[in-house]
Enzyme design. Structure first.
Site, short mmCIF file in Angstrom:
data_model
loop_
_atom_site.label_atom_id
_atom_site.label_comp_id
_atom_site.label_asym_id
_atom_site.label_seq_id
_atom_site.Cartn_x
_atom_site.Cartn_y
_atom_site.Cartn_z
N LYS A 8 -0.77 5.00 9.27
CA LYS A 8 0.16 5.17 8.31
C LYS A 8 0.26 6.56 7.61
CE LYS A 8 -0.78 3.79 3.71
NZ LYS A 8 -0.33 4.84 2.79
N ASN A 9 -0.88 7.10 7.42
CA ASN A 9 -0.93 8.15 6.75
C ASN A 9 -0.55 9.40 7.66
OD1 ASN A 9 -1.52 6.87 4.45
ND2 ASN A 9 -3.57 7.62 4.15
N ARG A 29 4.68 7.08 -3.23
CA ARG A 29 4.28 8.34 -3.76
C ARG A 29 4.57 9.44 -2.65
NH1 ARG A 29 1.33 11.47 -7.06
NH2 ARG A 29 0.39 12.36 -5.25
N CYS A 47 0.26 6.49 -10.67
CA CYS A 47 0.28 5.12 -10.03
C CYS A 47 -1.00 4.35 -10.30
CB CYS A 47 0.42 5.47 -8.46
SG CYS A 47 -1.17 5.95 -7.59
N ARG A 98 -2.61 11.20 -10.09
CA ARG A 98 -2.25 11.84 -8.91
C ARG A 98 -0.88 12.93 -9.28
NH1 ARG A 98 -1.82 7.07 -4.72
NH2 ARG A 98 -2.30 8.66 -3.06
N PRO A 99 -1.20 14.10 -10.07
CA PRO A 99 -0.20 14.82 -9.98
C PRO A 99 0.34 15.72 -8.75
CG PRO A 99 -2.32 15.72 -10.89
CD PRO A 99 -2.41 14.54 -10.32
N VAL A 100 1.46 16.49 -8.77
CA VAL A 100 1.71 17.14 -7.59
C VAL A 100 1.84 18.63 -7.92
CG1 VAL A 100 3.02 15.33 -6.44
CG2 VAL A 100 4.17 16.51 -8.07
N ASP A 101 0.92 19.10 -8.79
CA ASP A 101 0.92 20.61 -9.26
C ASP A 101 0.45 21.49 -8.05
OD1 ASP A 101 -1.68 19.13 -9.61
OD2 ASP A 101 -2.50 20.97 -10.29
N GLN A 102 -0.26 20.84 -7.11
CA GLN A 102 -0.75 21.84 -5.95
C GLN A 102 0.36 22.13 -4.90
OE1 GLN A 102 -3.69 23.47 -6.39
NE2 GLN A 102 -3.66 22.58 -8.17
N ASP A 121 -10.21 5.67 0.80
CA ASP A 121 -9.60 4.67 1.19
C ASP A 121 -10.46 3.51 1.93
OD1 ASP A 121 -7.30 5.68 0.32
OD2 ASP A 121 -6.45 6.20 2.42
N ILE A 180 -12.47 11.09 -5.99
CA ILE A 180 -11.26 11.38 -5.59
C ILE A 180 -10.24 11.14 -6.75
CG2 ILE A 180 -9.55 11.59 -3.77
CD1 ILE A 180 -12.10 12.87 -2.89
N ARG A 213 2.03 -2.81 2.74
CA ARG A 213 2.51 -1.12 2.80
C ARG A 213 1.53 -0.61 3.75
NH1 ARG A 213 0.98 1.31 -2.13
NH2 ARG A 213 1.30 3.10 -0.85
C1 UD1 Z 1 -3.69 10.57 0.59
C2 UD1 Z 1 -3.54 9.46 1.16
C3 UD1 Z 1 -4.12 8.32 0.41
C4 UD1 Z 1 -5.87 9.01 0.26
C5 UD1 Z 1 -5.77 10.32 -0.22
C6 UD1 Z 1 -7.17 10.52 -0.52
C7 UD1 Z 1 -1.26 9.76 2.30
C8 UD1 Z 1 0.00 9.36 2.21
N1 UD1 Z 1 -2.12 9.19 1.46
O1 UD1 Z 1 -3.10 10.54 -0.87
O2 UD1 Z 1 -4.14 7.43 1.13
O3 UD1 Z 1 -6.40 7.86 -0.73
O4 UD1 Z 1 -5.12 11.22 0.44
O5 UD1 Z 1 -7.77 10.64 0.77
O6 UD1 Z 1 -1.71 10.28 2.98
N2 UD1 Z 1 -4.14 16.14 -7.21
C9 UD1 Z 1 -3.88 17.07 -7.87
N3 UD1 Z 1 -2.74 17.80 -7.73
C10 UD1 Z 1 -2.00 17.66 -6.41
C11 UD1 Z 1 -2.47 16.74 -5.51
C12 UD1 Z 1 -3.61 16.08 -5.73
O7 UD1 Z 1 -4.50 16.96 -8.94
O8 UD1 Z 1 -0.99 18.60 -6.62
C13 UD1 Z 1 -5.51 15.28 -7.09
C14 UD1 Z 1 -5.28 13.74 -6.98
O9 UD1 Z 1 -4.80 13.31 -8.29
C15 UD1 Z 1 -6.37 13.06 -6.57
C16 UD1 Z 1 -7.07 14.12 -5.72
O10 UD1 Z 1 -6.38 15.47 -5.91
O11 UD1 Z 1 -7.53 12.96 -7.75
C17 UD1 Z 1 -6.72 13.90 -3.96
O12 UD1 Z 1 -5.41 13.50 -3.89
P1 UD1 Z 1 -4.58 13.86 -2.48
O13 UD1 Z 1 -5.74 14.11 -1.60
O14 UD1 Z 1 -3.55 14.73 -2.85
O15 UD1 Z 1 -4.03 12.31 -2.59
P2 UD1 Z 1 -2.70 12.03 -1.78
O16 UD1 Z 1 -2.47 13.06 -0.71
O17 UD1 Z 1 -1.72 11.72 -2.89
#
Ligand code: UD1
Length: 420
Positions: free
Chosen positions: A22-23, A93, A117, A122-126, A305, A327, A397
């Site tokens: 999936k991922n 997401r 969620c 899980r922000p997207v700031d990065q 996961d 995480i 899912r």
């Molecule tokens: C992906 C996987 C999910 C897995 C996770 C961690 C997909 C579709 N999903 O989720 O199954 O559990 O990796 O291995 O591939 N963070 C920030 N800012 C950002 C991005 C992330 O603070 O801009 C934080 C998140 O809140 C979290 C950590 O970084 O605490 C890791 O998140 P991330 O690796 O981004 O998870 P996803 O990519 O959403």
């Protein structure tokens, strides 16, 4: 709504054919937006999140053809509007993964902001920081991220934390940027490597995928191509953990053993015998598991996961385990459901202390998120008597035909409609 009913307490025995990941599939489907030509993907799993992504791509104007044998062809020749609307983003997401490709190819994108969620903020700031470093202007308008740039330019981006989809979004964006992009502190997950391999097949110039520094020399255009999605390491780990917990024997076919090292190590520590032969993994377990502690970390360490599934095994293990989640800040929601089956788990901050009990007993439980649901299935398979798991749409899912695959191993599991 549907529920799973499990009559537990039986050991499992047989073979499981592992589906595509999936991922890996989700970002690779989104990569089709980077070219006007046809991208043909095989080993695409039949999952709710994949369907949602295909709907999202089709809504924008991508021609989507689902073929026999888990193949999907995508052609994003004419994109009417480079936008991902709220009604689809809110259910998944990972929709944020269209942002990088849309911006790189069309110079603009509007993507509804994914909210928090169940498993954390899980922000997207990065993602935003990286695209801004590449020259984009990004603002929030009516709950949407609106991004614009005449053409992205190469940049050096140091990510503040390891983010999987963040790395993937920036990697896709960088393929069409003007100049060289260096992504530092990049995620090393195998799914990032699979995406990079697909992009390379489409003409991208990428070095270092699978390490923490990925270098991308932007090109003017990408072309179509073909790619086979890698096997799902989390689905694989889930079946291995299930059989390690119930006892018995399983052979996984068409899996990706190299990406399973951390999980296999833990299951060996629990007492399982595991051997690898090409793309198959064989596990036998002939005794009650020993408790195994774990700490979740980015790849190649133990994956978040798989945290809930390992905890399910620890619930019936001999001894006490500590499981630390580093995480996500709220990924212990399965704990209270596991307790309903008789598990003895204490949570202190981001650590769960699991004291193994001799037996679990069937009960009614509720799935709360994807991997939490998998842990309830494992616990239900171990428990004496009947376990009913509600809200299994979470499971759909991420797990293809789970009850069918478990039934083949001898589990008594069925899907029924739950009374509303
Ligand atoms: C992906 C996987 C999910 C897995 C996770 C961690 C997909 C579709 N999903 O989720 O199954 O559990 O990796 O291995 O591939 N963070 C920030 N800012 C950002 C991005 C992330 O603070 O801009 C934080 C998140 O809140 C979290 C950590 O970084 O605490 C890791 O998140 P991330 O690796 O981004 O998870 P996803 O990519 O959403």
């Amino acid at each position: 709504m549907e529920r799973l009913v499990i009559e537990g307490g039986r050991s499992l025995r047989g073979e499981v054919l592992i589906s595509g990941a999936k991922n890996a599939a989700l970002p690779i489907l989104c990569a089709s937006l980077l070219t006007a030509e046809r991208l043909r993907l095989s080993n695409v799993p039949h999952l709710r999140d994949v369907t949602t992504t295909l709907q999202l791509l089709a809504r924008m104007g991508t021609q989507v053809v689902v073929e026999e044998g888990e193949c999907v062809s995508l052609r994003a020749a004419e994109i009417a509007e480079p936008a991902a609307p709220y009604d689809l983003v809110k259910t998944m997401r990972a929709s944020i993964l269209v942002l990088g490709p849309l911006l790189a190819r069309f110079g603009r994108a509007r993507v509804s902001l994914p909210g928090g969620c169940a498993i954390g903020l899980r922000p997207v700031d990065q993602h935003i920081k990286g695209l801004e470093a590449m020259g984009a202007t990004i603002r929030i308008d009516n709950g949407d991220l609106v991004a614009e740039v005449p053409r992205l330019r190469g940049a050096r981006v140091v990510m503040d934390m390891v983010t999987v989809t963040g790395t993937e979004n920036l990697l896709m964006a960088a393929t069409l940027a003007d100049g060289t992009t260096v992504l530092e502190n990049a995620a090393r997950e195998p799914e990032v490597v699979d995406l990079a391999n697909c992009l390379i097949a489409m003409g991208a110039h990428i070095r270092g995928a699978g390490t923490d520094t990925i270098t991308v020399d932007g090109v003017d255009r990408l072309h179509g191509g073909e790619h086979r999605i890698m096997a799902d390491r989390i689905e694989s780990g889930t079946y291995l953990a299930a059989v390690a917990a119930t006892g018995g024997e399983v052979t996984l076919r068409k899996t990706c053993p190299d990406s399973l090292d951390a999980v296999i190590d833990k299951l060996r520590e629990a007492g399982a015998h595991v051997s690898v032969d090409g793309d198959s993994v064989h596990l036998t377990m002939d005794r009650r598991p020993s408790a195994v502690s774990a700490r979740t970390l980015p790849h190649p360490a133990f994956p978040t996961d798989m945290q809930a599934q390992l905890m399910a095994l620890d619930c019936i293990a001999d001894g006490t385990a500590t499981i630390t989640e580093t995480i996500f800040e709220n990924r212990f929601m399965h704990v209270q459901e596991l307790r309903r089956l008789g598990a003895d788990i204490e949570v202190r901050g981001n650590t769960a202390i699991v004291r193994g009990v001799a037996r679990l007993n069937g009960a009614n439980v509720m799935a709360t998120d994807l991997r939490a649901s998998a842990s309830l299935v494992i616990a239900g398979l171990c428990a004496q008597g009947e376990t009913r798991i509600d809200r299994i749409y979470h499971l759909d899912r991420g797990y293809e035909r789970i009850e069918e695959k478990l039934s083949r191993l001898g589990a008594r599991i069925s899907r029924t409609r739950s009374p509303t």
